[in-house]
Design an enzyme around this catalytic site. Structure first.
Site, PDB file in Angstrom:
ATOM      1  N   SER A 111       0.991  -1.287   0.127  1.00  8.93           N
ATOM      2  CA  SER A 111      -0.024  -0.079  -0.013  1.00  8.93           C
ATOM      3  C   SER A 111       0.765   1.261  -0.093  1.00  8.93           C
ATOM      4  O   SER A 111       2.142   1.217   0.601  1.00  8.93           O
ATOM      5  CB  SER A 111      -0.884   0.105   1.242  1.00  8.93           C
ATOM      6  OG  SER A 111      -1.510   1.408   1.398  1.00  8.93           O
ATOM      7  N   TYR A 134      -2.531   6.134  -4.764  1.00  9.53           N
ATOM      8  CA  TYR A 134      -3.685   7.100  -5.086  1.00  9.53           C
ATOM      9  C   TYR A 134      -3.163   8.067  -5.906  1.00  9.53           C
ATOM     10  O   TYR A 134      -1.991   8.341  -5.983  1.00  9.53           O
ATOM     11  CB  TYR A 134      -3.968   7.455  -3.627  1.00  9.53           C
ATOM     12  CG  TYR A 134      -4.591   6.454  -2.689  1.00  9.53           C
ATOM     13  CD1 TYR A 134      -5.700   5.691  -2.609  1.00  9.53           C
ATOM     14  CD2 TYR A 134      -3.423   6.366  -1.446  1.00  9.53           C
ATOM     15  CE1 TYR A 134      -6.083   4.692  -1.790  1.00  9.53           C
ATOM     16  CE2 TYR A 134      -3.929   5.270  -0.458  1.00  9.53           C
ATOM     17  CZ  TYR A 134      -5.135   4.594  -0.735  1.00  9.53           C
ATOM     18  OH  TYR A 134      -5.355   3.580   0.307  1.00  9.53           O
ATOM     19  N   THR A 160      -5.687   2.994  -7.147  1.00 14.66           N
ATOM     20  CA  THR A 160      -7.017   2.950  -6.475  1.00 14.66           C
ATOM     21  C   THR A 160      -7.797   4.314  -6.847  1.00 14.66           C
ATOM     22  O   THR A 160      -7.379   5.485  -6.674  1.00 14.66           O
ATOM     23  CB  THR A 160      -6.762   2.812  -4.960  1.00 14.66           C
ATOM     24  OG1 THR A 160      -6.251   1.768  -4.529  1.00 14.66           O
ATOM     25  CG2 THR A 160      -8.357   3.121  -4.196  1.00 14.66           C
ATOM     26  N   ARG A 169     -16.419   6.194   8.332  1.00 12.40           N
ATOM     27  CA  ARG A 169     -16.142   5.022   9.076  1.00 12.40           C
ATOM     28  C   ARG A 169     -16.461   5.250  10.437  1.00 12.40           C
ATOM     29  O   ARG A 169     -15.454   5.737  11.206  1.00 12.40           O
ATOM     30  CB  ARG A 169     -14.787   4.318   8.783  1.00 12.40           C
ATOM     31  CG  ARG A 169     -14.778   3.995   7.110  1.00 12.40           C
ATOM     32  CD  ARG A 169     -13.201   3.979   6.781  1.00 12.40           C
ATOM     33  NE  ARG A 169     -12.936   3.966   5.243  1.00 12.40           N
ATOM     34  CZ  ARG A 169     -11.895   3.988   4.740  1.00 12.40           C
ATOM     35  NH1 ARG A 169     -10.765   3.907   5.392  1.00 12.40           N
ATOM     36  NH2 ARG A 169     -11.841   4.050   3.324  1.00 12.40           N
ATOM     37  N   LYS A 260      -7.996  -0.176  -9.683  1.00  9.02           N
ATOM     38  CA  LYS A 260      -8.919  -0.845  -8.564  1.00  9.02           C
ATOM     39  C   LYS A 260      -9.925   0.145  -7.907  1.00  9.02           C
ATOM     40  O   LYS A 260      -9.827   1.444  -7.735  1.00  9.02           O
ATOM     41  CB  LYS A 260      -7.811  -1.069  -7.406  1.00  9.02           C
ATOM     42  CG  LYS A 260      -8.553  -1.621  -6.085  1.00  9.02           C
ATOM     43  CD  LYS A 260      -7.469  -2.015  -5.091  1.00  9.02           C
ATOM     44  CE  LYS A 260      -8.032  -2.491  -3.759  1.00  9.02           C
ATOM     45  NZ  LYS A 260      -8.819  -1.836  -3.232  1.00  9.02           N
ATOM     46  N   SER A 282     -14.515  -3.635  -7.270  1.00  5.89           N
ATOM     47  CA  SER A 282     -14.091  -3.608  -5.848  1.00  5.89           C
ATOM     48  C   SER A 282     -15.108  -2.425  -5.428  1.00  5.89           C
ATOM     49  O   SER A 282     -15.268  -1.252  -5.905  1.00  5.89           O
ATOM     50  CB  SER A 282     -12.506  -3.115  -5.325  1.00  5.89           C
ATOM     51  OG  SER A 282     -12.650  -2.768  -4.229  1.00  5.89           O
ATOM     52  N   HIS A 284     -14.165  -1.528  -1.949  1.00  4.06           N
ATOM     53  CA  HIS A 284     -13.038  -1.023  -0.983  1.00  4.06           C
ATOM     54  C   HIS A 284     -13.358  -1.748   0.120  1.00  4.06           C
ATOM     55  O   HIS A 284     -13.265  -1.243   1.325  1.00  4.06           O
ATOM     56  CB  HIS A 284     -13.350   0.533  -0.876  1.00  4.06           C
ATOM     57  CG  HIS A 284     -11.719   1.068  -0.585  1.00  4.06           C
ATOM     58  ND1 HIS A 284     -10.892   1.500  -1.521  1.00  4.06           N
ATOM     59  CD2 HIS A 284     -11.163   1.213   0.451  1.00  4.06           C
ATOM     60  CE1 HIS A 284      -9.905   2.004  -0.888  1.00  4.06           C
ATOM     61  NE2 HIS A 284      -9.929   1.654   0.373  1.00  4.06           N
ATOM     62  N   ARG A 287     -15.991  -0.180   2.662  1.00  5.72           N
ATOM     63  CA  ARG A 287     -15.222   0.938   3.708  1.00  5.72           C
ATOM     64  C   ARG A 287     -15.488   2.312   2.930  1.00  5.72           C
ATOM     65  O   ARG A 287     -15.196   3.510   3.490  1.00  5.72           O
ATOM     66  CB  ARG A 287     -13.749   0.732   3.612  1.00  5.72           C
ATOM     67  CG  ARG A 287     -13.417  -0.519   4.442  1.00  5.72           C
ATOM     68  CD  ARG A 287     -11.867  -0.897   4.276  1.00  5.72           C
ATOM     69  NE  ARG A 287     -11.167   0.095   5.039  1.00  5.72           N
ATOM     70  CZ  ARG A 287     -10.714   0.170   6.171  1.00  5.72           C
ATOM     71  NH1 ARG A 287     -11.519  -0.680   7.121  1.00  5.72           N
ATOM     72  NH2 ARG A 287      -9.995   1.103   6.751  1.00  5.72           N
ATOM     73  N   ARG A 319     -13.442 -14.750   1.441  1.00  6.97           N
ATOM     74  CA  ARG A 319     -13.044 -15.374   2.867  1.00  6.97           C
ATOM     75  C   ARG A 319     -12.402 -16.510   2.821  1.00  6.97           C
ATOM     76  O   ARG A 319     -12.149 -17.231   3.579  1.00  6.97           O
ATOM     77  CB  ARG A 319     -14.173 -15.102   3.772  1.00  6.97           C
ATOM     78  CG  ARG A 319     -14.741 -13.871   3.906  1.00  6.97           C
ATOM     79  CD  ARG A 319     -13.597 -12.935   4.728  1.00  6.97           C
ATOM     80  NE  ARG A 319     -14.314 -11.678   5.085  1.00  6.97           N
ATOM     81  CZ  ARG A 319     -13.992 -10.545   4.353  1.00  6.97           C
ATOM     82  NH1 ARG A 319     -13.292 -10.653   2.964  1.00  6.97           N
ATOM     83  NH2 ARG A 319     -14.623  -9.471   4.887  1.00  6.97           N
TER      84      ARG A 319
END
Length: 392
Positions: A111, A134, A160, A169, A260, A282, A284, A287, A319
């Site tokens: 990241s 980013y 992203t 959040r 992404k 995606s 995210h 989030r 998962r």
């Protein structure tokens, strides 16, 4: 079963251990989503609606899980997703995760807001890794970071695009890492939580320093902890970015470019037009914008629209190895996993991530065999259905 006696196998096993070992603010940071966390729940729930079709009496004595992702050989259609502040989950966690990914033969994605730097990850081995970035307001910084990534051997950039603004959040607000918490809330999530997690304090808090964002340290020299870096990064997110900026990026980045954060056919098409080599369906991990569709429910539409023009990956809600099989059956070339490896890292460090990836591969291989396929390329839409009745 008490977590201290739990032998972890599944993502949920590792999550239970991680909740016990991490300070509350860190666990909630990984575990939580935006607003009421509706999309967070849908991401996993919608996978259960995809029913594998069991097939018997077929020769599945040799099942091969290997494939390619972004032109890179992978032992299975799985890559480790970028996890911001991942290095706070265990001592120099991104280094440990890279080692585990290398051993498992899958790509690791670092990241922008990792604790460990590009250079530190590159020193782990000569095996290539992916880097996530980013679009920051200061394009000079973007260019410098891209040059650094290229210089340490990165050839796949994951860009992203769904973070023009940071999603609301609530868990992060309650815990004080996104502002707004009461004095008691900050004390409960901070000092009180530290006192009740002495193992983390010693292993990560003391022995895991420095706790700076390694890739950004030179740009925020006054910052001394992740919260200060988070504030700077938040101020650098550029809400004016358009697909024209991605065309600019395509012009300066010589390697593979993966976009992404795509959640519609229109945006997937725009990404391809802008020069993307792959897109990641995606939301995210639930989030950002709560209430939007799960990634797995949008995947078939995107595959149908651009799957013949570019590689289509997905994340959010994966998962298990069975989920990998389901995503592949709906057309994904592969998946990225984030929370899974984050929980495993917090629970057991490098050994945890290694164990998790081994479980994913075993589950994926088992699903292939029991559905009568022996190669990843044979996994198709006729391997699953969306209703139990349709299996008959």
């Amino acid at each position: 079963m008490p977590t201290m006696n739990l032998v972890p196998v599944s993502t949920d096993d590792y999550r239970r251990i991680a909740e016990r070992k991490l300070p509350r603010f860190l666990f909630d940071y990984v575990d939580g989503g935006a607003f009421g966390e509706t999309t967070l729940a849908k991401n996993t729930a919608d996978f259960s609606k995809i029913v594998p079709k069991q097939r018997v009496m077929r020769d599945v004595s040799e099942v091969e899980t290997a494939t390619t992702l972004a032109g890179q050989q992978s032992a299975m259609p799985v890559a480790l997703a970028p996890v911001g502040m991942g290095g706070m989950l265990a001592r120099r966690a991104e280094v440990q995760a890279k080692r585990a990914a290398d051993a498992a033969g899958v790509p690791f994605t670092l990241s922008t807001v990792s604790i460990c730097s590009l250079e530190e990850i590159a020193a782990v081995s000569d095996k290539p890794f992916w880097f996530q970035l980013y679009m920051l307001r200061d394009r000079g910084i973007v260019t410098e970071i891209l040059d650094r990534a290229w210089g340490v051997g990165v050839r796949t950039l994951v860009f992203t695009v769904d973070l023009a603004v940071v999603g609301e959040r609530y868990r992060d607000v309650r815990n004080g890492i996104a502002g707004g918490a009461s004095a008691w809330g900050k004390f409960r999530a901070g000092p009180l939580s530290y006192l009740s997690h002495p193992g983390w304090v010693v292993d990560v808090g003391l022995k895991g320093k420095p706790h700076t964002f390694g890739n950004l340290a030179s740009y925020v020299p006054a910052a001394t902890d992740p919260t200060q870096y988070r504030e700077w990064v938040g101020s650098q997110f550029d809400a004016s970015v358009t697909w024209k900026d991605i065309e600019w990026l395509r012009g300066v980045w010589k390697g593979k470019l993966i976009i992404k954060g795509v959640l519609s056919v229109e945006d997937a098409t725009a990404a391809v037009t802008a020069g993307a080599d792959a897109v990641i369906v995606s939301n995210h991990g639930g989030r950002q914008l709560d209430g939007v569709a799960s990634s797995i429910s949008v995947l078939p539409q995107v595959v149908e629209s651009v799957g013949d023009k570019t590689e289509v990956l997905m994340d959010s809600g994966v998962r298990s190895g069975l989920d990998v099989f389901r995503a592949r059956a709906l057309g994904a070339n592969g998946v990225l996993i984030g929370r899974s490896w984050a929980f495993a890292m917090a629970a057991r460090g490098e050994a945890g991530v290694a164990g998790l990836l081994n479980a994913y591969r075993n589950e994926f291989k088992s699903a292939m065999a029991l559905c009568g396929v022996t190669k990843v390329s044979d996994i198709a839409g006729d391997c699953v259905t969306t209703s139990d009745a349709a299996q008959c």
